[in-house]
Design an enzyme around this catalytic site. Structure first.
Site, PDB file in Angstrom:
ATOM      1  N   ASP A  59       0.834  -1.196   0.000  1.00 45.21           N
ATOM      2  CA  ASP A  59       0.000   0.000   0.000  1.00 45.21           C
ATOM      3  C   ASP A  59       0.872   1.250   0.000  1.00 45.21           C
ATOM      4  O   ASP A  59       1.967   1.243  -0.558  1.00 45.21           O
ATOM      5  CB  ASP A  59      -0.933  -0.040   1.225  1.00 45.21           C
ATOM      6  CG  ASP A  59      -2.299   0.558   0.931  1.00 45.21           C
ATOM      7  OD1 ASP A  59      -2.368   1.799   0.817  1.00 45.21           O
ATOM      8  OD2 ASP A  59      -3.275  -0.193   0.809  1.00 45.21           O
ATOM      9  N   HIS A  94      -3.630   5.874   3.349  1.00 39.56           N
ATOM     10  CA  HIS A  94      -4.436   4.717   2.957  1.00 39.56           C
ATOM     11  C   HIS A  94      -3.919   3.433   3.594  1.00 39.56           C
ATOM     12  O   HIS A  94      -4.690   2.618   4.120  1.00 39.56           O
ATOM     13  CB  HIS A  94      -4.427   4.588   1.430  1.00 39.56           C
ATOM     14  CG  HIS A  94      -5.397   3.595   0.895  1.00 39.56           C
ATOM     15  ND1 HIS A  94      -5.036   2.301   0.599  1.00 39.56           N
ATOM     16  CD2 HIS A  94      -6.715   3.694   0.600  1.00 39.56           C
ATOM     17  CE1 HIS A  94      -6.088   1.647   0.135  1.00 39.56           C
ATOM     18  NE2 HIS A  94      -7.122   2.465   0.126  1.00 39.56           N
ATOM     19  N   SER A 269     -11.386  -1.259  -0.968  1.00 43.28           N
ATOM     20  CA  SER A 269     -10.108  -1.353  -0.252  1.00 43.28           C
ATOM     21  C   SER A 269     -10.279  -1.952   1.144  1.00 43.28           C
ATOM     22  O   SER A 269      -9.618  -2.942   1.470  1.00 43.28           O
ATOM     23  CB  SER A 269      -9.461   0.026  -0.163  1.00 43.28           C
ATOM     24  OG  SER A 269      -8.928   0.412  -1.398  1.00 43.28           O
TER      25      SER A 269
END
Length: 403
Positions: A59, A94, A269
């Site tokens: 990520d 994120h 996600s």
């Protein structure tokens, strides 16, 4: 920049757009931690909590010191670069959220953070979009493939990729080196999951409503994860494609923020990260499970839609308690090569049961053969007649030629 470098830079930028699950608005009717009961986590945790399982989160980086992560994060390599540093708002936004979602499901698992994409507001992403950094684009071209191989080398048994190329319809995102890396990981017994994508809206005004194919979810060997809301139905943004394997909660997920605190996150996600946590539970119950067995358990125990499967939610909502229970006695893989022990045939044998036909009528065979012989005789006579030498033609009568 080479054609490959340019294409890969765009693919990486697209992956970041898909990764930005926080961009999808959370529904007001999503109660906090609704996924806990939806997954039947308390029941699953009585048997397994992810002990001894390393989950690689590929990520934007993970802020390991966040209280939600409980000191269970190891910071690995940064394969994307770009200049961002820990502590900046566009480093680990994120990825930190996704790591916390994995650990919410598997609290005793460990996280390996591997940085392979940029956060949405990272200046490096904007530079790549403008194609002004050749060296950075070339580096980004191989970040995901390198990250997968690195995670395998570090002992990860699960790889969670909450990213995808579905947000841009101008390219497919298919990369041969990433395909090879996926094959390598699966061959080493590593289970790989990826988000199905956030472009599934039917609203023509929605900027991400393209529903194009999203990689890496669409690669063979990868478990594609769709997003569900609290009502158990597909979230309206969740991509609709046949590469979707299962679905998991992905609306209003209470997740860690890179700068501290928590935020409500929606997208495929968090659904992917949650499903990766469920896989970690299964492996802590039975470390010998193969990727094929895990896929079989996930699909067999899911809460199936009508008909058993559809491209909206795959085989249905993952059930953590049922997965953990099935992990104790997974059975043999459903597909395996077996020797052929039937009748002998030319070549490699039939692909289906040998076909049978009624016996040939010999009377018709004799008539047809006789007629064919007569026809050949007539052709021979005609040929001989045409080949006969012709008689000489006498000269025309008239006065003798002059002397």
């Amino acid at each position: 920049m080479t054609g490959r470098g340019l294409r890969a830079a765009l693919a990486v930028a697209a992956a970041v757009l898909a990764a930005a699950g926080t961009a999808v608005p959370a529904r007001a009717d999503a109660p906090r931690d609704w996924e806990v009961s939806a997954l039947r986590l308390p029941e699953a945790h009585r048997t397994a909590q992810g002990d001894g399982v390393l989950v690689a989160v590929l990520d934007t980086g993970v802020v390991a010191r966040h209280p939600a992560l409980g000191g269970r994060v190891t910071t690995g390599r940064d394969f994307i670069g770009g200049g961002a540093r820990l502590g900046q708002s566009y480093w680990g936004e994120h990825g930190t959220a996704m790591a916390s979602d994995v650990l919410k499901v598997a609290p005793k698992a460990r996280i390996l953070s591997v940085r392979v994409i940029w956060d949405d507001d990272d200046p490096a992403r904007r530079r790549a979009l403008k194609m002004k950094q050749d060296a950075q684009a070339e580096k980004a071209a191989h970040a995901l493939a390198n990250g997968i191989r690195y995670a395998v080398g570090k002992g990860a048994k699960v790889i969670s990729m909450s990213l995808g190329t579905d947000e841009w319809a101008i390219l497919s995102g298919y990369e041969e080196d990433t395909v090879a890396a996926v094959d390598y990981a699966v061959s080493k017994g590593v289970t790989i999951l990826a988000s199905s994508g956030n472009g599934g809206s039917t609203d023509p005004l929605e900027k991400d409503a393209n529903n194009s194919v999203s990689y890496p979810a669409a690669y063979p060997g990868v478990i594609g994860v769709a997003a569900l809301g609290p009502d158990g139905r597909r979230a309206d943004f969740s991509q609709v494609h046949t590469y979707t394997t299962i679905a998991a909660p992905g609306v209003g997920i209470h997740s860690a923020r890179n700068l501290g605190g928590y935020a409500s996150v929606s997208g495929t996600s968090p659904a992917c990260a949650i499903a990766a946590g469920v896989v970690a539970l299964a492996l802590s119950r039975n470390p010998k499970l193969t990727p094929g067995q895990i896929r079989g358990i996930l699909t067999r125990t899911a809460r199936h839609p009508a008909g058993g499967y559809n491209p909206f939610v795959g085989f249905g909502q993952v059930d953590a308690a049922a997965v953990v229970a099935a992990a104790g006695s997974p059975g043999k893989p459903a597909v395996r090569a077996v020797p052929y022990k039937g009748k002998k045939y030319f070549g490699d044998g039939p692909t289906d049961a040998p076909m049978t036909h009624p016996p040939i009528d010999t009377g018709y065979l004799a008539i047809g053969g006789g007629a064919g012989a007569v026809g050949l005789l007539f052709l021979l006579v005609a040929f001989l007649f045409l080949r006969r030498p012709k008689a000489p033609v006498p000269p025309p009568e008239g006065p003798p030629p002059p002397s």
